[in-house]
Every structure is written in structure tokens, then in C-alpha cells.
Design an enzyme around this catalytic site. Structure first.
Site, PDB file in Angstrom:
ATOM      1  N   ASP A 105       9.489 -11.824   5.897  1.00 31.36           N
ATOM      2  CA  ASP A 105       8.961 -10.582   6.449  1.00 31.36           C
ATOM      3  C   ASP A 105      10.002 -10.005   7.415  1.00 31.36           C
ATOM      4  O   ASP A 105      10.274 -10.590   8.467  1.00 31.36           O
ATOM      5  CB  ASP A 105       7.669 -10.926   7.211  1.00 31.36           C
ATOM      6  CG  ASP A 105       6.740  -9.755   7.359  1.00 31.36           C
ATOM      7  OD1 ASP A 105       7.250  -8.629   7.503  1.00 31.36           O
ATOM      8  OD2 ASP A 105       5.517  -9.956   7.354  1.00 31.36           O
TER       9      ASP A 105
ATOM     10  N   ASP B  42       8.598  -4.563   6.939  1.00 32.66           N
ATOM     11  CA  ASP B  42       7.557  -4.042   7.816  1.00 32.66           C
ATOM     12  C   ASP B  42       7.758  -2.537   8.055  1.00 32.66           C
ATOM     13  O   ASP B  42       8.887  -2.080   8.253  1.00 32.66           O
ATOM     14  CB  ASP B  42       7.662  -4.793   9.154  1.00 32.66           C
ATOM     15  CG  ASP B  42       6.475  -4.562  10.057  1.00 32.66           C
ATOM     16  OD1 ASP B  42       5.345  -4.831   9.616  1.00 32.66           O
ATOM     17  OD2 ASP B  42       6.675  -4.131  11.209  1.00 32.66           O
TER      18      ASP B  42
ATOM     19  N   GLU C 147       6.257  -2.104   3.295  1.00 34.35           N
ATOM     20  CA  GLU C 147       4.963  -1.738   3.866  1.00 34.35           C
ATOM     21  C   GLU C 147       5.089  -0.308   4.346  1.00 34.35           C
ATOM     22  O   GLU C 147       5.933  -0.004   5.192  1.00 34.35           O
ATOM     23  CB  GLU C 147       4.604  -2.662   5.025  1.00 34.35           C
ATOM     24  CG  GLU C 147       3.198  -2.432   5.513  1.00 34.35           C
ATOM     25  CD  GLU C 147       3.006  -2.668   7.001  1.00 34.35           C
ATOM     26  OE1 GLU C 147       1.871  -2.901   7.408  1.00 34.35           O
ATOM     27  OE2 GLU C 147       3.985  -2.598   7.770  1.00 34.35           O
TER      28      GLU C 147
ATOM     29  N   HIS D 295      -2.993  -9.759   7.030  1.00 29.18           N
ATOM     30  CA  HIS D 295      -3.153 -10.217   8.403  1.00 29.18           C
ATOM     31  C   HIS D 295      -3.530  -9.089   9.363  1.00 29.18           C
ATOM     32  O   HIS D 295      -3.712  -9.337  10.551  1.00 29.18           O
ATOM     33  CB  HIS D 295      -1.845 -10.862   8.866  1.00 29.18           C
ATOM     34  CG  HIS D 295      -0.724  -9.857   8.869  1.00 29.18           C
ATOM     35  ND1 HIS D 295      -0.209  -9.322   7.711  1.00 29.18           N
ATOM     36  CD2 HIS D 295      -0.064  -9.255   9.886  1.00 29.18           C
ATOM     37  CE1 HIS D 295       0.713  -8.438   8.018  1.00 29.18           C
ATOM     38  NE2 HIS D 295       0.833  -8.374   9.333  1.00 29.18           N
ATOM     39  N   ASP D 296      -3.608  -7.854   8.883  1.00 23.59           N
ATOM     40  CA  ASP D 296      -3.989  -6.722   9.745  1.00 23.59           C
ATOM     41  C   ASP D 296      -5.403  -6.223   9.437  1.00 23.59           C
ATOM     42  O   ASP D 296      -5.861  -5.259  10.060  1.00 23.59           O
ATOM     43  CB  ASP D 296      -3.031  -5.535   9.534  1.00 23.59           C
ATOM     44  CG  ASP D 296      -1.627  -5.804  10.044  1.00 23.59           C
ATOM     45  OD1 ASP D 296      -1.474  -6.620  10.980  1.00 23.59           O
ATOM     46  OD2 ASP D 296      -0.687  -5.198   9.499  1.00 23.59           O
TER      47      ASP D 296
HETATM   48  O1  TEU Z   1       1.741  -3.102  10.550  1.00 25.94           O
HETATM   49  C1  TEU Z   1       1.938  -1.738  10.519  1.00 25.94           C
HETATM   50  C2  TEU Z   1       0.774  -0.848  10.591  1.00 25.94           C
HETATM   51  O2  TEU Z   1       0.931   0.336  10.587  1.00 25.94           O
HETATM   52  C3  TEU Z   1      -0.548  -1.430  10.662  1.00 25.94           C
HETATM   53  O3  TEU Z   1      -1.160  -1.817   9.578  1.00 25.94           O
HETATM   54  C4  TEU Z   1      -1.061  -1.718  12.011  1.00 25.94           C
HETATM   55  O4  TEU Z   1      -0.675  -2.960  12.468  1.00 25.94           O
HETATM   56  C5  TEU Z   1      -2.544  -1.767  12.029  1.00 25.94           C
HETATM   57  O5  TEU Z   1      -3.026  -0.864  11.173  1.00 25.94           O
HETATM   58  C6  TEU Z   1      -3.048  -1.439  13.372  1.00 25.94           C
HETATM   59  O6  TEU Z   1      -4.407  -1.150  13.210  1.00 25.94           O
HETATM   60  C7  TEU Z   1       2.857  -3.904  10.621  1.00 25.94           C
HETATM   61  C8  TEU Z   1       2.441  -5.359  10.680  1.00 25.94           C
HETATM   62  O7  TEU Z   1       1.781  -5.691   9.488  1.00 25.94           O
HETATM   63  C9  TEU Z   1       1.612  -5.580  11.905  1.00 25.94           C
HETATM   64  O8  TEU Z   1       1.084  -6.868  11.966  1.00 25.94           O
HETATM   65  C10 TEU Z   1       2.464  -5.267  13.098  1.00 25.94           C
HETATM   66  O9  TEU Z   1       1.690  -5.330  14.269  1.00 25.94           O
HETATM   67  C11 TEU Z   1       3.100  -3.877  13.011  1.00 25.94           C
HETATM   68  O10 TEU Z   1       3.671  -3.614  11.733  1.00 25.94           O
HETATM   69  C12 TEU Z   1       4.224  -3.738  14.000  1.00 25.94           C
HETATM   70  O11 TEU Z   1       5.317  -4.494  13.601  1.00 25.94           O
END
Ligand code: TEU
Length: 554
Positions: free
Chosen positions: A96, A197, A250, A324-325
Site C-alpha cells: 500500500d 492511496d 484508490e 479498512h475504511d
Molecule cells: O482513504 C482515502 C479516503 O478518501 C477515504 O476513504 C477516507 O479515509 C474515508 O472515507 C474517511 O471517511 C485512504 C485510506 O484508505 C485511509 O485509511 C487513509 O486514512 C486516507 O487515505 C489517508 O491516507
């Protein structure tokens, strides 16, 4: 057929997978211990959330060193063992890469703070406006303004996420060079995949401008045209030169049109994209911290639009219900009681038979549900903690604010993997795991799932196998079916050899359906989540959360 179409990717959240040291935090040795489990499931690639050194303010998405392993998770030797042990069972590893921002603890940011001009140009530093306002009116995605004072200077640095996650300046060729070196470092270690990311946020305009009244600020920095150039540049200098790599970007709040560009093979950018629109169907007016039932018609239309749009233009979707989000999909779109396993099978079939590469998030294959925490102190995620404070300051009573966090928190998916019925679900020997184990582990755990050949686990295993047996699943075109139906999500897939019809009842109520005559006459049932044998000639009604896939040999 490109390498990624018949693969299934399994996402591991290392912190919560398996602890072997007894410190309450999962580690690389824990993943090695569970390789036989991954092999049994039949997945092809393991994606690990960030395992690099990090202050863990955002659980590893605040990277302070890109080419080392966080001692929390183990050593570089452990990592090498993981890669080689996985290789023995033909599983590849995907890392990642958090390239939009670094931790403010990163050496680059620290040097910049000490006045080193070279490193100051690695970040997005701006002065206040003439009227004393912040450089732009952008909001951080974790709440509050997106700008923070840069040390003792008069400048401010951009942080689209937490204040400890400083956005990088990709316009600087040195930054791009660093990123290429990092990718090549890991490719040399045998890494075969990268998940990037928030990759569509890396390309900022040279002039950062305010969002105008009524405009959403993310438009000012999302999917900017230069982003495509940067990704192509990475591709051509790194993973594009190595065979059998798999890359996924992503993409935060992106569009179908943009995603086609990112993933169409002729553009040499990425293999596929994660988009999130289908997981915002339970947001009121697009706002996450709200609590409404999800809209089935919206869910279906979004999935259909993305399937059609990408299928018609050679784009490629990464398919997922969980990560994970996100709170657990069973709590949102399925059933957490009597129909837990059945609805889990329906959701799995819906997704795995669509056009794209499916991702399974740890625990999804045994039907894990939200952990049902009862105290605000059980939640550790920075986003949840910030949101709770905001909800309270907006006047919401404590109980309601807690209920909202319980429903939407990212910790819902981050609770430890439930291996068995022993204390802490077999995740750790420690008294106190870093995040509490879900309350359901006596009923939902790997040990029980493996003992029951009818379990959700074996249904996932079957789906993975079917993808490898039938190119209509891995590569067929997509077409909608019964699009206006209010209870069933149905679609067809087709290639030169086969036609596949998939019907999914998303509700607890039974529902009447009429199969096309062709499928009644020539079809065979490829997959079902019902215990009884099915006669297509008499098929008129779907039971609660039923899924059925019918195949015609041409
Ligand atoms: O997530 C990016 C993002 O825009 C999201 O999905 C966000 O974390 C979430 O919607 C908030 O409600 C990525 C990663 O997957 C996330 O875990 C990180 O916190 C974020 O980037 C920052 O690096």
C-alpha cells in the site's frame, strides 16, 4: 487475457490479523502463520495495508519511512520470509503506497522544517492571503481547515487529511524520482503489486485556488489533468517494466470517465481503480456522519453505471464491499441475524460475478459484522474521534453521537480477525488488543467456518474457483437485466462460449421473478445459496437474500 482478470485479492489489515508477540498488535509473523488459511481460500494476491515506519496517527497512512518495515510489525527479514513463503503457494504480495502525503515525522518534512530549501519544495507551502486568510478555503477530510502553520515561518502547509499528513508537491521532479526509487526498491524485493492511496489527489494545480461559493472544494484538487501524466511516468519507470504486476489506484470521489482513463490498458497508467460511490448510498446528502437506511435503487444504479461505463470503454473496476475504511457490508446491505451467512453469500456472488477484480477484506469470508462497541473510548480511529467531538459541538446529545459513530466508524472493520472461540478470538495472547475484539466471536470465527462445508467461507472458495474455470466471469461483457426491479439486482455476462444470468434478492421478503425462456430451457444452475435442489422449469420465486447464477453453454 491480462494477468489480473482472473485473480482475487485478499486485503489484510496487519494490525488486526494475527499477533504472535503478545503485544496486542498483529504482525508479519502472524501473516506467515496464516498462509495455509489463505491458500485454502484460494486467493491469488495479498494486499497489506501500510507496514512502513509510522507514528500511527492514521494507522500507517502517515508514513515516516518508505523503504523500511515498522518494528511494530517485524523486520525486513520477516518481510522477505513472507514474500518467499507466499511465493511457494503462488500468492503474490501487494503493498500500500501512500504517495499523496508523508507523515510530518518523515525526514523530508523534518529537514524542511529545519530550513532546508530542497525539502521545503517537497511539500505544498503557501503564505496567507493578503487579507490574512488561509491560502485556500479547503477543508481537511478529517475535519477542520486543510492548512497548518509551517514551523516558525510565515508559511502554511497543505494537509488534505490529518494535520500530521503533509501533502507532497508532485510538480517537483525530485519528488517523482523519490517515488520511482521507492517502487523499484520494493519490486526488487519481489513485490508484485501496489495499491496507491488516494492516487487521484497527487496532481495539484500550480496555483491553488479557493472553491467558489456553492462549489465543492474537492473539485479543486481531485482528478486534475496532470495526475495522469504522473501516473504514466511512474508506470514507465517502475511496475510497467516488470511482468505480472497488479496495480490499483484508490480514487477519491472520481468519475467513470476519469476511471476509464486511469485503467484503460492503452494509457499505461494502472490496472484498475477503486471508486466509492456505491458505498455512499447510506449517506444523507453525501454527508458521512448521518444515519439513514441505504437506497437500494441508488446502489443498483451506481453499480450498473460503473459496470456499463467501464465495460463499454475497456476500463477495469476493483470490486469490493468492504475495506479498512468502511463499516462491515453485512450491517449495511445484508443481515446480521438469521440470514447472516445467506445474505453474505448473496453479497459475495453479486460482487464476484460482476466484471472486475474482486477484493475480499479479512473476515468478510467468515461473515464478520461490526464489533458493536458500546463506549466512545472503544474507538481509536482519528477520524471517529474528531467526528465525535464535532457532532457534540454541533449540539447532538452524547447517545446519538455515539450511535452515529457506532454505525459509521472505520474501526468497525478494523476490529481483530476472529480466529476461534478462545479469549480475544485467538487474535492475541495479550490482555489488551490495540482495538477491542468484536462481541460476536463465539458465533463468528474461522474455526467454525472451516468445520462446516456449507459455510460462507466455502462459498467464497467456490466463487474464486469459478472465476478461474469460466472466462465469462473473468472477462465477459456486462449487461443489465431487470434494471427497474425494486428488490432484485440482476445482470448478464457474456462471451463467445457462455452466457451467465445472475439474480440477487437484496431483501428479507420473498419475491416473484420470471426467468427468460432461453435460460429456463438451456440453462444450468452454476451457483446458488439455497440448500434445496433447484428446478429452473419451476423457478418463480426467490427466497430471502437468495442468489442464483444460471449458465448457458453456447
Ligand atoms: O482513504 C482515502 C479516503 O478518501 C477515504 O476513504 C477516507 O479515509 C474515508 O472515507 C474517511 O471517511 C485512504 C485510506 O484508505 C485511509 O485509511 C487513509 O486514512 C486516507 O487515505 C489517508 O491516507
Amino acid at each position: 487475457m491480462p494477468n489480473f482478470k482472473n485473480k482475487v485479492i485478499y486485503q489484510i489489515y496487519p494490525k488486526s490479523f494475527k499477533d504472535t508477540t503478545g503485544n496486542g498488535i498483529g504482525d508479519i509473523k502472524g501473516i506467515i502463520e496464516k498462509i495455509p488459511y489463505l491458500k485454502e481460500l484460494g486467493i491469488d494476491v495479498v494486499w497489506l495495508n501500510p507496514i512502513f515506519p509510522s507514528p500511527q496517527r492514521d494507522n500507517g497512512y502517515d508514513v515516516s519511512h518508505y523503504t523500511e518495515i515498522n518494528p511494530l510489525f517485524g523486520t525486513m527479514e520477516d518481510f522477505k520470509t513472507l514474500v518467499s513463503e507466499l511465493k511457494k503457494v503462488e500468492i503474490d504480495i501487494m503493498l500500500d503506497m501512500v504517495f499523496n502525503h508523508t507523515s510530518t515525522q518523515h525526514e523530508w518534512f523534518q529537514k524542511a522544517l529545519q530550513g532546508d530549501k530542497k525539502y521545503q519544495d517537497y511539500y505544498l507551502l503557501r503564505p496567507l492571503k493578503n487579507n490574512g486568510e488561509l491560502p485556500t478555503n479547503w477543508e481537511s477530510k478529517f475535519g477542520g481547515p486543510a492548512w497548518e502553520k509551517f514551523g516558525k515561518t510565515d508559511l502554511y502547509y497543505l494537509h488534505l487529511f490529518d494535520v500530521t499528513q503533509a501533502d507532497l508537491n508532485w510538480r517537483n521532479p525530485d519528488v517523482r524520482k523519490e517515488m520511482k526509487n521507492i517502487l523499484n526498491f520494493w519490486l526488487d524485493k519481489g513485490v508484485k503489486g501496489f495499491r496507491f492511496d488516494v492516487m487521484n489527489l497527487i496532481g495539484k494545480d500550480s496555483l491553488l485556488k479557493d472553491a467558489k461559493p456553492g462549489q465543492i472544494d474537492k473539485e479543486m484538487y481531485t482528478d486534475r489533468p496532470i495526475t495522469h501524466d504522473y501516473i504514466r511516468e511512474l508506470n514507465e519507470a517502475t511496475y510497467g517494466l516488470v511482468s505480472d504486476t497488479v496495480t490499483v489506484g484508490e480514487m477519491s470521489s472520481t468519475t467513470i470517465e476519469q476511471s476509464i482513463q486511469y485503467s484503460n490498458p492503452t494509457n499505461h497508467e494502472l490496472d484498475m481503480v477503486f471508486s466509492f460511490h456505491h458505498l455512499k448510498v447510506d449517506y444523507e446528502n453525501g454527508e458521512k456522519w448521518t444515519k439513514i437506511p441505504y437506497s437500494f435503487s441508488q446502489l443498483k444504479n451506481i453499480l450498473n453505471d460503473w459496470q456499463k461505463g467501464m465495460s463499454d470503454n475497456e476500463g477495469w473496476n476493483a470490486l469490493f464491499w468492504n475495506n479498512h475504511d468502511q463499516p462491515r457490508a453485512l450491517n449495511r446491505f445484508g443481515h446480521t441475524g438469521a440470514y447472516r451467512e445467506k445474505s453474505g453469500k448473496m453479497l459475495a456472488a453479486t460482487l464476484h460475478l460482476l466484471r472486475g477484480t474482486p477484493y475480499i477484506y479479512q473476515g468478510e469470508e467468515i461473515g464478520m459484522i461490526n464489533p458493536n462497541y458500546t463506549d466512545i473510548d472503544d474507538f481509536v480511529d482519528v477520524e471517529s474521534q474528531n467526528a465525535y467531538v464535532n457532532l457534540l459541538s454541533n449540539g447532538l446529545p452524547k447517545q446519538e453521537a455515539l450511535a452515529m459513530i457506532k454505525e459509521k466508524s472505520r474501526d468497525n472493520s478494523r476490529s481483530p480477525m476472529q480466529w476461534d472461540k478462545s479469549r480475544n478470538a485467538g487474535f492475541t495472547d495479550s490482555q489488551t488488543p490495540w482495538l477491542k475484539v468484536g462481541k460476536s466471536y463465539n458465533e463468528i470465527n474461522v474455526q467454525d467456518s472451516l468445520r462446516d462445508e456449507k459455510s460462507l467461507f466455502y462459498f467464497y472458495k467456490k466463487l474464486i474457483k469459478l472465476r478461474k474455470e469460466y472466462t465469462v466471469i473473468s472477462d465477459g461483457v456486462y449487461a443489465p437485466y431487470l434494471l427497474a426491479h425494486t428488490q432484485v439486482f440482476a445482470y448478464k455476462r457474456e462471451n463467445v462460449q457462455h452466457e451467465l444470468l445472475v439474480l440477487n434478492n437484496f431483501f428479507e421478503q420473498k419475491v416473484q421473478v420470471v426467468l427468460p425462456t432461453r435460460f429456463i430451457e438451456k440453462g444450468k444452475v452454476l451457483l446458488s445459496n439455497c440448500d434445496h435442489p433447484i428446478s429452473l422449469k419451476d423457478y418463480r420465486q426467490m427466497s430471502p437474500f437468495e442468489t442464483i447464477a444460471i449458465l448457458i453453454e453456447k
